[in-house]
Design a protein around this motif. Structure first.
Motif, mmCIF file in Angstrom:
data_model
loop_
_atom_site.group_PDB
_atom_site.id
_atom_site.type_symbol
_atom_site.label_atom_id
_atom_site.label_comp_id
_atom_site.label_asym_id
_atom_site.label_seq_id
_atom_site.Cartn_x
_atom_site.Cartn_y
_atom_site.Cartn_z
ATOM 1 N N SER A 100 -0.965 -1.429 8.764
ATOM 2 C CA SER A 100 -0.096 -1.403 9.933
ATOM 3 C C SER A 100 0.335 0.231 10.178
ATOM 4 O O SER A 100 1.181 0.408 11.294
ATOM 5 C CB SER A 100 0.977 -2.087 9.723
ATOM 6 N N GLN A 101 0.031 1.357 9.494
ATOM 7 C CA GLN A 101 0.449 2.350 9.553
ATOM 8 C C GLN A 101 0.014 3.231 10.748
ATOM 9 O O GLN A 101 -1.362 3.085 10.974
ATOM 10 C CB GLN A 101 0.340 3.129 8.090
ATOM 11 N N ASP A 124 10.942 1.616 2.649
ATOM 12 C CA ASP A 124 9.897 2.141 3.539
ATOM 13 C C ASP A 124 10.204 3.226 4.156
ATOM 14 O O ASP A 124 11.327 3.686 4.123
ATOM 15 C CB ASP A 124 9.522 1.081 4.640
ATOM 16 N N SER A 145 4.085 -4.144 4.470
ATOM 17 C CA SER A 145 4.504 -4.679 5.735
ATOM 18 C C SER A 145 3.924 -6.158 5.963
ATOM 19 O O SER A 145 2.989 -6.194 6.091
ATOM 20 C CB SER A 145 3.923 -3.933 6.791
ATOM 21 N N ARG A 203 0.889 -1.328 0.181
ATOM 22 C CA ARG A 203 -0.028 -0.038 0.164
ATOM 23 C C ARG A 203 0.932 1.229 0.013
ATOM 24 O O ARG A 203 0.411 2.319 -0.169
ATOM 25 C CB ARG A 203 -0.897 -0.012 1.031
ATOM 26 N N ASP A 247 10.621 6.869 -3.817
ATOM 27 C CA ASP A 247 10.670 5.422 -4.517
ATOM 28 C C ASP A 247 11.180 5.373 -5.783
ATOM 29 O O ASP A 247 11.838 4.511 -6.264
ATOM 30 C CB ASP A 247 9.382 4.908 -4.366
ATOM 31 N N SER A 283 0.617 -8.165 7.280
ATOM 32 C CA SER A 283 -0.478 -8.191 6.562
ATOM 33 C C SER A 283 -0.921 -9.667 5.970
ATOM 34 O O SER A 283 -2.340 -9.810 5.477
ATOM 35 C CB SER A 283 -0.410 -7.501 4.974
HETATM 36 N N1 LIG Z 1 -6.170 -10.119 8.773
HETATM 37 C C1 LIG Z 1 -6.258 -9.224 7.911
HETATM 38 N N2 LIG Z 1 -5.120 -9.049 7.055
HETATM 39 C C2 LIG Z 1 -5.255 -8.038 6.292
HETATM 40 C C3 LIG Z 1 -6.392 -7.341 5.740
HETATM 41 C C4 LIG Z 1 -7.569 -7.410 6.764
HETATM 42 O O1 LIG Z 1 -8.523 -7.294 6.339
HETATM 43 N N3 LIG Z 1 -7.422 -8.638 7.737
HETATM 44 N N4 LIG Z 1 -6.503 -6.461 4.958
HETATM 45 C C5 LIG Z 1 -5.430 -6.810 3.663
HETATM 46 C C6 LIG Z 1 -5.347 -5.748 2.592
HETATM 47 S S1 LIG Z 1 -6.816 -5.137 1.924
HETATM 48 C C7 LIG Z 1 -4.035 -5.363 2.585
HETATM 49 S S2 LIG Z 1 -4.174 -4.117 1.110
HETATM 50 C C8 LIG Z 1 -2.861 -5.642 2.930
HETATM 51 C C9 LIG Z 1 -1.942 -4.193 3.290
HETATM 52 O O2 LIG Z 1 -0.835 -4.591 3.222
HETATM 53 P P1 LIG Z 1 0.368 -3.582 3.286
HETATM 54 O O3 LIG Z 1 0.684 -3.197 1.815
HETATM 55 O O4 LIG Z 1 1.730 -4.380 3.925
HETATM 56 O O5 LIG Z 1 0.018 -2.276 4.135
HETATM 57 P P2 LIG Z 1 0.372 -1.353 4.964
HETATM 58 O O6 LIG Z 1 0.333 -2.041 6.458
HETATM 59 O O7 LIG Z 1 -0.150 -0.260 5.112
HETATM 60 O O8 LIG Z 1 1.928 -1.189 4.851
HETATM 61 C C10 LIG Z 1 2.525 -0.371 3.762
HETATM 62 C C11 LIG Z 1 3.993 0.009 4.120
HETATM 63 O O9 LIG Z 1 4.425 0.873 3.281
HETATM 64 C C12 LIG Z 1 5.031 2.175 3.968
HETATM 65 N N5 LIG Z 1 4.787 3.047 2.951
HETATM 66 C C13 LIG Z 1 3.900 4.025 3.173
HETATM 67 N N6 LIG Z 1 3.928 5.118 2.164
HETATM 68 C C14 LIG Z 1 5.307 4.570 1.482
HETATM 69 C C15 LIG Z 1 6.026 5.087 0.364
HETATM 70 O O10 LIG Z 1 5.722 6.171 -0.110
HETATM 71 N N7 LIG Z 1 7.202 4.569 -0.118
HETATM 72 C C16 LIG Z 1 7.612 3.344 0.741
HETATM 73 N N8 LIG Z 1 8.596 2.860 0.354
HETATM 74 N N9 LIG Z 1 6.925 2.825 1.619
HETATM 75 C C17 LIG Z 1 5.701 3.709 2.165
HETATM 76 C C18 LIG Z 1 4.510 2.042 5.237
HETATM 77 O O11 LIG Z 1 5.418 2.427 6.163
HETATM 78 C C19 LIG Z 1 4.025 0.834 5.549
HETATM 79 O O12 LIG Z 1 5.274 -0.105 6.439
HETATM 80 O O13 LIG Z 1 -2.908 -6.273 4.248
HETATM 81 C C20 LIG Z 1 -3.847 -7.258 4.289
HETATM 82 N N10 LIG Z 1 -3.952 -7.985 5.537
#
Ligand SMILES: Nc1nc2c(c(=O)[nH]1)N[C@H]1C(S)=C(S)[C@@H](COP(=O)(O)OP(=O)(O)OC[C@H]3O[C@@H](n4cnc5c(=O)[nH]c(N)nc54)[C@H](O)[C@@H]3O)O[C@H]1N2
Ligand SMILES: Nc1nc2c(c(=O)[nH]1)N[C@H]1C(S)=C(S)[C@@H](COP(=O)(O)OP(=O)(O)OC[C@H]3O[C@@H](n4cnc5c(=O)[nH]c(N)nc54)[C@H](O)[C@@H]3O)O[C@H]1N2
Ligand code: SF4
Ligand SMILES: [Mo]
Length: 716
Positions: free
Chosen positions: A603-604, A426, A401, A107, A474, A405
């Protein structure tokens, strides 16, 4: 020096127009930019200054010196860190072949220019970084392995032959709005929520179908409480009423659909009594809802992740789309409008899939591969730990993350430990980063030059502060890596080149934007309805849909070709009161996880004091009756247990959830977070193997758990 600048919020990719107060080069406050197109400020945006200047921000490249997972790093210069990444990548390619490297983007990879420069002609996932394609590896992956594509790609492609981004909910012209498995109040930004509320004020009725009383269910005229994961049975039950009572659009069915007779036969078992037994929606409600959807002229739909995470997520969303089409609500005013793709704005990169090599997951999830062209990341641990279908030795992870996730983080940790090389890009030190060999610091969008497209509007994003520490955009990190790998031409090498390449098709628009920081409106083409009649949905100009049969496919040829049932079939949740009654004895509560809360984004932000104040502790929402049965009071510390593990949470006793059901917050489990959240990783409780067989998405929302009281805490 103090300045108040009109700008675009830089916390998340939502792109809200805001005002930023800058003092001596620091972002100190933000205000809504009222009156501006797409002006909005969510609660996370309000705390932008805290996010941007958080002492936890990564500021320098880091190289691991301790064991994987230990978190011991030394600071490094950019050149040293980038050279090391490339050296390791080439060494692994030499030893194991390019397919031994995989990338994963999350994300944090949704910024407009990052998406654009990662778009490719034959690959329907612009989130996944394409860096590894010219390198020779087919293994590009993203959070599309567990988000969005079930509803956004697989269901609409197999049913209508079109990309779900073209399906627009015409709230403004609707009489009835059904929000089914989505809570638009937590969209980033929440524009759809505002549109729904406005339409409601103008007389549209709003019905929310949800297992809990979400924000939108609370505002709706009717909340239909459904047992989670059983919406497929509800949709088929509604279809049965509509078909048997002949309430469907007969002309549409006979001219434009394929498989109606098979559907008619299949839905017969979904009687209102049976649907009530499966879904807990009373039979009178099933009958009334079916008649209301069929009997109202303009009915629109909003759905999203609430329907994705079950054992038949893709098929459930198909059943719902079919229901909308059969009741005459497809491509009509006030229904589900099919937008025209129009001229592409951005010229997709020349990235091509390496020949002769399939990504991991292509065999297990053939539709996933066929429609996205990417690796299904759920297969990553198997490739690393068992070498199946071939060994993966390196992971490049940006903006994700993974350990918070994906289900069962211990499996992923084990895989991380076994890698030869791991890169994390990140803004913060994530749990994943503790396992990385190299960690690279990324900027927030407040620090970047870019642009943002909106429907009918475009605006440039000017940096309002200098990058924090040595953090980088990025896109330029990828650009530096690509340059070292010999194919820098795929990425822009400077900010001016970024804009030039992005606006290559419309240089005059760029010139106009440079003179108009407030943005430029784009012409919107007039709407054309029922385009299947006029040949506008197919590239060959013939009437019908762009599916293999040319019809709206109730029975999908694509699904059949990939080995799945062509009908939108229902599957009972594998883990649940009906699917596994013995386990239900031991774990009597249905566990859902991850309904969005306003103060966090997955996780943010669980380290941002101002946002933590809004909800300091991870909560499990539990019905008063279930709480009383367990002697649990509001705010008590509780232990949640599933077959897979246990974690400590805090009880929120509320009638917002149905009896027998709980909703567990998601996002905890990362080292920078407040201590209460750090150990509350809900995915310790979820199941790595329990998936939707079509999408490969884990079943996050219909599992079984037990909860018991740990201790009483006075304040929460
Ligand atoms: N049990 C359970 N698990 C789930 C979900 C649920 O409903 N239940 N939901 C799911 C869903 S829909 C999703 S999309 C996933 C989310 O999955 P992830 O993509 O892992 O989501 P985030 O926890 O937001 O992690 C995003 C990371 O990107 C970093 N970040 C933010 N902006 C930037 C940037 O501009 N550049 C860089 N390099 N890093 C950046 C943040 O610091 C963070 O560490 O999780 C899933 N997991
Ligand atoms: N503030 C904030 N905003 C976010 C995010 C965030 O973490 N925080 N995450 C972003 C991400 S990654 C995504 S993918 C989008 C998702 O956007 P949405 O899909 O709108 O996500 P939610 O707000 O969780 O809404 C899902 C709704 O579905 C319901 N639901 C769950 N299971 C079922 C079911 O089996 N049947 C039915 N009928 N309903 C069910 C939930 O109770 C919830 O009300 O949101 C994005 N926006
Ligand atoms: S939705 Fe995203 S872009 Fe909009 S104000 Fe909130 S954090 Fe900022
Ligand atoms: Mo998501």
């Amino acid at each position: 020096m103090t300045e108040m600048l009109n700008t675009i919020c830089g916390v998340c990719p939502g792109g809200c127009a805001i005002k930023a107060l800058i003092e001596d080069g620091k972002l100190v406050d933000v205000k809504p930019q009222t009156g501006a197109p797409f002006g909005a400020l969510c609660v996370r945006g309000k705390h932008a200054a805290e996010v941007v200047h958080s002492p936890d921000r990564l500021q320098k490249p880091l190289i691991r010196v301790g064991e994987r997972g230990e978190g011991k790093f030394r600071e490094a210069k950019w050149d040293e860190a980038l050279d090391l990444v490339v050296e390791k990548m080439l060494a692994i390619k030499e030893k194991y072949g390019p397919q031994a490297l995989i990338s994963h983007s999350g994300r944090g990879a949704f910024e407009q220019s990052v998406l654009d420069f990662n778009s490719a002609k034959d690959l329907n996932d612009s989130v996944a970084s394409k860096l590894l394609l010219p390198f020779g590896s087919p293994n590009i992956a993203s959070v599309s392995s567990l988000c969005y594509v079930s509803y956004g790609v697989f269901a609409p492609m197999t049913t209508f032959g079109l990309d779900g981004r073209l399906l627009l909910s015409d709230f403004e012209n609707s009489q009835l709005i059904v929000v089914w498995g989505a809570n638009p109040a937590t969209d980033s930004p929440p524009f759809i929520y505002e549109r729904i509320i406005k339409a409601q004020q103008h007389g549209s009725k709003v019905i929310a179908i949800d297992h809990m009383r979400s924000d939108i269910a609370g505002r709706a005229d009717q909340w239909v409480a459904v047992r989670s994961g059983t919406d497929g049975a509800l949709a088929l039950g509604l279809l049965r009423v509509i078909i048997n009572e002949k309430l469907y659009d007969k002309e549409f069915v006979s001219k434009w659909t394929k498989g109606f007779e098979e559907l008619r036969e299949y839905v017969q078992t979904f009687t209102p009594e049976k649907v009530e037994a499966i879904t807990e929606v009373p039979q009178e409600t099933v009958l009334a809802l079916a008649r209301e959807i069929a009997g109202t002229k303009q009915v629109t739909l909003k759905t999203y992740t609430g329907l994705e995470y079950s054992n038949c997520g893709v098929q459930t969303i198909r059943a719902v789309y079919i229901l909308w089409a059969l009741t005459g609500n497809l491509d009509v005013p006030g229904g589900l409008y099919i937008d025209s793709p129009g001229e592409p704005f951005f010229t997709a990169g020349e990235f091509v899939k390496p020949e002769g090599l399939l990504p991991i997951g292509a065999a297990e999830y053939p539709l996933f591969y066929r429609l996205t062209g990417c690796a299904q990341f759920m297969e990553f641990p198997k490739a690393v730990l068992e070498g199946e279908p071939y060994p993966i030795k390196a992971l490049l992870n940006n903006g994700a993350s993974i350990l918070t996730s994906y289900p069962q983080p211990q499996i992923w940790e084990e895989a991380f430990r076994k890698l030869d090389f791991m890169l994390v890009i990140d803004r913060f030190m994530t749990k994943d980063a503790l396992f990385a060999d190299v960690v690279l610091p990324a900027t927030t969008y407040f620090e970047n030059t870019s642009y943002q497209r909106y429907p009918g509007y475009v605006r440039l994003r000017q940096p309002v502060i200098k990058p924090i520490g040595e953090a980088r955009n990025d896109l330029f990190i990828f650009s530096e890596l690509a340059k070292r790998l010999g194919y820098g031409n795929f990425y822009p090498q400077s900010e001016s080149e970024l804009l030039e390449k992005a606006f290559a098709r419309r240089p005059e628009l760029l010139a106009e934007l440079l003179n108009h920081p407030e943005g430029v409106r784009l012409p919107v083409s007039p709407r054309q309805y029922r385009k299947y009649e006029t040949g506008l949905l197919r590239p060959d100009g013939l009437s019908g849909f762009n599916t293999p049969s040319g019809k709206l496919e109730i029975t999908s040829d694509l699904l059949a070709e990939c080995g799945y049932d062509p009908l939108p079939i229902y599957h009972e949740p594998l883990e649940g009161p009906l699917g596994s009654p013995e386990l239900h004895q031991q774990y009597p509560l249905v566990m859902n996880s991850g309904a969005r809360i306003h103060s966090t984004f997955r996780s943010q932000h669980l380290n941002i004091p101002g946002l933590l104040k809004l909800q300091p502790r991870p909560q499990v929402l539990i019905h008063p009756k279930d709480a009383a049965d367990r002697n649990i009071q509001d705010k008590d510390k509780v232990i949640i247990r599933t077959k897979r593990g246990e974690i400590g949470y805090y009880a929120k006793v509320t009638v917002r959830v149905m009896p027998g059901t709980v909703e567990v917050n998601m996002g905890g489990g990362a080292p920078v977070q407040a201590s209460e959240w750090r150990d509350a990783n809900v995915n310790v409780l979820t199941d790595f193997t329990n998936r939707d067989p079509i999408s490969g998405f884990p079943v996050f929302k219909t599992l079984l758990c037990q909860i018991e009281k740990a201790e009483h805490i006075e304040s929460i």
